[in-house]
Motif scaffolding. Structure first.
Motif, PDB file in Angstrom:
ATOM      1  N   THR A  96      16.501  -1.284  -4.168  1.00 37.06           N
ATOM      2  CA  THR A  96      15.694  -0.101  -4.421  1.00 37.06           C
ATOM      3  C   THR A  96      14.692  -0.338  -5.551  1.00 37.06           C
ATOM      4  O   THR A  96      14.845  -1.251  -6.358  1.00 37.06           O
ATOM      5  CB  THR A  96      16.585   1.100  -4.783  1.00 37.06           C
ATOM      6  OG1 THR A  96      17.353   0.768  -5.944  1.00 37.06           O
ATOM      7  CG2 THR A  96      17.524   1.457  -3.639  1.00 37.06           C
ATOM      8  N   CYS A  97      13.685   0.522  -5.596  1.00 37.48           N
ATOM      9  CA  CYS A  97      12.653   0.456  -6.641  1.00 37.48           C
ATOM     10  C   CYS A  97      13.238   0.907  -7.973  1.00 37.48           C
ATOM     11  O   CYS A  97      13.953   1.898  -8.034  1.00 37.48           O
ATOM     12  CB  CYS A  97      11.494   1.369  -6.302  1.00 37.48           C
ATOM     13  SG  CYS A  97      10.648   0.955  -4.779  1.00 37.48           S
ATOM     14  N   GLY A 117       0.794  -1.227   0.000  1.00 38.18           N
ATOM     15  CA  GLY A 117       0.000   0.000   0.000  1.00 38.18           C
ATOM     16  C   GLY A 117       0.824   1.274   0.000  1.00 38.18           C
ATOM     17  O   GLY A 117       0.296   2.352  -0.293  1.00 38.18           O
ATOM     18  N   ASP A 118       2.119   1.166   0.307  1.00 42.22           N
ATOM     19  CA  ASP A 118       2.976   2.360   0.315  1.00 42.22           C
ATOM     20  C   ASP A 118       3.210   2.860  -1.103  1.00 42.22           C
ATOM     21  O   ASP A 118       3.412   2.070  -2.033  1.00 42.22           O
ATOM     22  CB  ASP A 118       4.336   2.058   0.951  1.00 42.22           C
ATOM     23  CG  ASP A 118       4.277   1.922   2.460  1.00 42.22           C
ATOM     24  OD1 ASP A 118       3.210   2.182   3.045  1.00 42.22           O
ATOM     25  OD2 ASP A 118       5.314   1.543   3.051  1.00 42.22           O
ATOM     26  N   ASN A 119       3.197   4.180  -1.271  1.00 38.59           N
ATOM     27  CA  ASN A 119       3.583   4.789  -2.542  1.00 38.59           C
ATOM     28  C   ASN A 119       5.085   5.015  -2.495  1.00 38.59           C
ATOM     29  O   ASN A 119       5.609   5.550  -1.508  1.00 38.59           O
ATOM     30  CB  ASN A 119       2.859   6.117  -2.752  1.00 38.59           C
ATOM     31  CG  ASN A 119       1.392   5.921  -3.007  1.00 38.59           C
ATOM     32  OD1 ASN A 119       1.007   5.024  -3.742  1.00 38.59           O
ATOM     33  ND2 ASN A 119       0.562   6.743  -2.393  1.00 38.59           N
ATOM     34  N   VAL A 120       5.763   4.584  -3.553  1.00 38.58           N
ATOM     35  CA  VAL A 120       7.220   4.683  -3.606  1.00 38.58           C
ATOM     36  C   VAL A 120       7.651   5.367  -4.896  1.00 38.58           C
ATOM     37  O   VAL A 120       6.924   5.369  -5.880  1.00 38.58           O
ATOM     38  CB  VAL A 120       7.876   3.283  -3.511  1.00 38.58           C
ATOM     39  CG1 VAL A 120       7.621   2.657  -2.162  1.00 38.58           C
ATOM     40  CG2 VAL A 120       7.379   2.364  -4.620  1.00 38.58           C
ATOM     41  N   GLY A 121       8.807   5.950  -4.853  1.00 35.74           N
ATOM     42  CA  GLY A 121       9.382   6.584  -6.036  1.00 35.74           C
ATOM     43  C   GLY A 121      10.559   5.779  -6.543  1.00 35.74           C
ATOM     44  O   GLY A 121      11.085   4.900  -5.846  1.00 35.74           O
ATOM     45  N   LYS A 122      10.987   6.063  -7.746  1.00 36.45           N
ATOM     46  CA  LYS A 122      12.166   5.415  -8.302  1.00 36.45           C
ATOM     47  C   LYS A 122      13.343   5.667  -7.376  1.00 36.45           C
ATOM     48  O   LYS A 122      13.578   6.790  -6.940  1.00 36.45           O
ATOM     49  CB  LYS A 122      12.459   5.972  -9.693  1.00 36.45           C
ATOM     50  CG  LYS A 122      13.652   5.339 -10.355  1.00 36.45           C
ATOM     51  CD  LYS A 122      13.870   5.892 -11.738  1.00 36.45           C
ATOM     52  CE  LYS A 122      15.077   5.233 -12.374  1.00 36.45           C
ATOM     53  NZ  LYS A 122      15.303   5.724 -13.735  1.00 36.45           N
ATOM     54  N   GLY A 123      14.054   4.611  -7.012  1.00 35.36           N
ATOM     55  CA  GLY A 123      15.210   4.736  -6.131  1.00 35.36           C
ATOM     56  C   GLY A 123      14.898   4.580  -4.650  1.00 35.36           C
ATOM     57  O   GLY A 123      15.811   4.543  -3.830  1.00 35.36           O
ATOM     58  N   THR A 124      13.615   4.480  -4.293  1.00 34.21           N
ATOM     59  CA  THR A 124      13.227   4.292  -2.895  1.00 34.21           C
ATOM     60  C   THR A 124      13.717   2.924  -2.408  1.00 34.21           C
ATOM     61  O   THR A 124      13.584   1.929  -3.103  1.00 34.21           O
ATOM     62  CB  THR A 124      11.686   4.354  -2.733  1.00 34.21           C
ATOM     63  OG1 THR A 124      11.233   5.625  -3.177  1.00 34.21           O
ATOM     64  CG2 THR A 124      11.264   4.129  -1.287  1.00 34.21           C
ATOM     65  N   THR A 125      14.272   2.875  -1.206  1.00 30.79           N
ATOM     66  CA  THR A 125      14.747   1.606  -0.648  1.00 30.79           C
ATOM     67  C   THR A 125      13.569   0.732  -0.247  1.00 30.79           C
ATOM     68  O   THR A 125      12.703   1.164   0.503  1.00 30.79           O
ATOM     69  CB  THR A 125      15.647   1.849   0.578  1.00 30.79           C
ATOM     70  OG1 THR A 125      16.786   2.613   0.164  1.00 30.79           O
ATOM     71  CG2 THR A 125      16.117   0.537   1.192  1.00 30.79           C
ATOM     72  N   LEU A 126      13.550  -0.504  -0.772  1.00 33.14           N
ATOM     73  CA  LEU A 126      12.523  -1.478  -0.415  1.00 33.14           C
ATOM     74  C   LEU A 126      12.956  -2.307   0.784  1.00 33.14           C
ATOM     75  O   LEU A 126      12.204  -2.500   1.723  1.00 33.14           O
ATOM     76  CB  LEU A 126      12.258  -2.437  -1.574  1.00 33.14           C
ATOM     77  CG  LEU A 126      11.388  -1.946  -2.701  1.00 33.14           C
ATOM     78  CD1 LEU A 126      11.384  -2.951  -3.835  1.00 33.14           C
ATOM     79  CD2 LEU A 126       9.984  -1.703  -2.201  1.00 33.14           C
ATOM     80  N   LEU A 127      14.191  -2.811   0.718  1.00 30.05           N
ATOM     81  CA  LEU A 127      14.674  -3.666   1.790  1.00 30.05           C
ATOM     82  C   LEU A 127      16.187  -3.690   1.810  1.00 30.05           C
ATOM     83  O   LEU A 127      16.838  -3.196   0.895  1.00 30.05           O
ATOM     84  CB  LEU A 127      14.101  -5.083   1.670  1.00 30.05           C
ATOM     85  CG  LEU A 127      14.272  -5.819   0.344  1.00 30.05           C
ATOM     86  CD1 LEU A 127      15.548  -6.641   0.339  1.00 30.05           C
ATOM     87  CD2 LEU A 127      13.084  -6.733   0.136  1.00 30.05           C
ATOM     88  N   THR A 128      16.731  -4.266   2.875  1.00 32.80           N
ATOM     89  CA  THR A 128      18.177  -4.383   3.030  1.00 32.80           C
ATOM     90  C   THR A 128      18.544  -5.844   3.183  1.00 32.80           C
ATOM     91  O   THR A 128      17.901  -6.580   3.938  1.00 32.80           O
ATOM     92  CB  THR A 128      18.662  -3.591   4.271  1.00 32.80           C
ATOM     93  OG1 THR A 128      18.204  -2.234   4.154  1.00 32.80           O
ATOM     94  CG2 THR A 128      20.169  -3.601   4.383  1.00 32.80           C
ATOM     95  N   LEU A 129      19.579  -6.256   2.440  1.00 31.13           N
ATOM     96  CA  LEU A 129      20.113  -7.611   2.527  1.00 31.13           C
ATOM     97  C   LEU A 129      21.476  -7.580   3.200  1.00 31.13           C
ATOM     98  O   LEU A 129      22.197  -6.587   3.114  1.00 31.13           O
ATOM     99  CB  LEU A 129      20.292  -8.212   1.127  1.00 31.13           C
ATOM    100  CG  LEU A 129      19.070  -8.320   0.235  1.00 31.13           C
ATOM    101  CD1 LEU A 129      19.477  -8.897  -1.125  1.00 31.13           C
ATOM    102  CD2 LEU A 129      18.012  -9.176   0.877  1.00 31.13           C
ATOM    103  N   SER A 130      21.832  -8.680   3.842  1.00 30.95           N
ATOM    104  CA  SER A 130      23.155  -8.816   4.447  1.00 30.95           C
ATOM    105  C   SER A 130      23.769 -10.127   3.973  1.00 30.95           C
ATOM    106  O   SER A 130      23.129 -11.177   4.015  1.00 30.95           O
ATOM    107  CB  SER A 130      23.052  -8.822   5.970  1.00 30.95           C
ATOM    108  OG  SER A 130      24.326  -9.009   6.551  1.00 30.95           O
ATOM    109  N   GLU A 131      25.005 -10.036   3.500  1.00 30.14           N
ATOM    110  CA  GLU A 131      25.738 -11.222   3.047  1.00 30.14           C
ATOM    111  C   GLU A 131      27.207 -10.997   3.371  1.00 30.14           C
ATOM    112  O   GLU A 131      27.789  -9.983   2.992  1.00 30.14           O
ATOM    113  CB  GLU A 131      25.551 -11.442   1.546  1.00 30.14           C
ATOM    114  CG  GLU A 131      26.239 -12.660   0.997  1.00 30.14           C
ATOM    115  CD  GLU A 131      25.623 -13.974   1.459  1.00 30.14           C
ATOM    116  OE1 GLU A 131      26.375 -14.950   1.592  1.00 30.14           O
ATOM    117  OE2 GLU A 131      24.398 -14.038   1.690  1.00 30.14           O
ATOM    118  N   MET A 132      27.806 -11.940   4.082  1.00 29.03           N
ATOM    119  CA  MET A 132      29.220 -11.870   4.459  1.00 29.03           C
ATOM    120  C   MET A 132      29.555 -10.544   5.158  1.00 29.03           C
ATOM    121  O   MET A 132      30.528  -9.871   4.834  1.00 29.03           O
ATOM    122  CB  MET A 132      30.106 -12.087   3.238  1.00 29.03           C
ATOM    123  CG  MET A 132      29.926 -13.457   2.613  1.00 29.03           C
ATOM    124  SD  MET A 132      30.915 -13.746   1.150  1.00 29.03           S
ATOM    125  CE  MET A 132      32.567 -13.592   1.812  1.00 29.03           C
TER     126      MET A 132
END
Length: 75
Positions: free
Chosen positions: A35-36, A13-28
């Motif tokens: 981002t969108c 339901g959130d309105n997002v713009g180009k480049g908006t952060t969706l989520l964060t991943l962690s690896e090593m």
């Protein structure tokens, strides 16, 4: 980029713009933001915190609102 989801920044339901952060991943011990690619409304999120995401895996659907510009022909 692949890794474990450590944070989800947007909700359905959130309105997002180009480049908006969706989520964060962690690896090593490195963090990567996902981002969108376009603006719109988040209609689905396929992952949860703790899930492992593979490179190229779909994590969300962003519905794009189509703006139709109609031009009238001059006679």
């Amino acid at each position: 980029v692949s890794g474990y989801v450590i944070e989800i920044r947007q909700q359905v339901g959130d309105n997002v713009g180009k480049g908006t952060t969706l989520l964060t991943l962690s690896e090593m011990k490195m963090e990567h933001t996902i981002t969108c690619l376009t603006g719109g409304t988040v209609s689905q999120i396929f992952v949860q915190v703790g899930d492992y995401v593979e490179k190229g895996q779909a994590v969300a659907i962003i519905e794009v609102e189509k703006n139709l510009n109609v031009a009238a022909a001059k006679r």
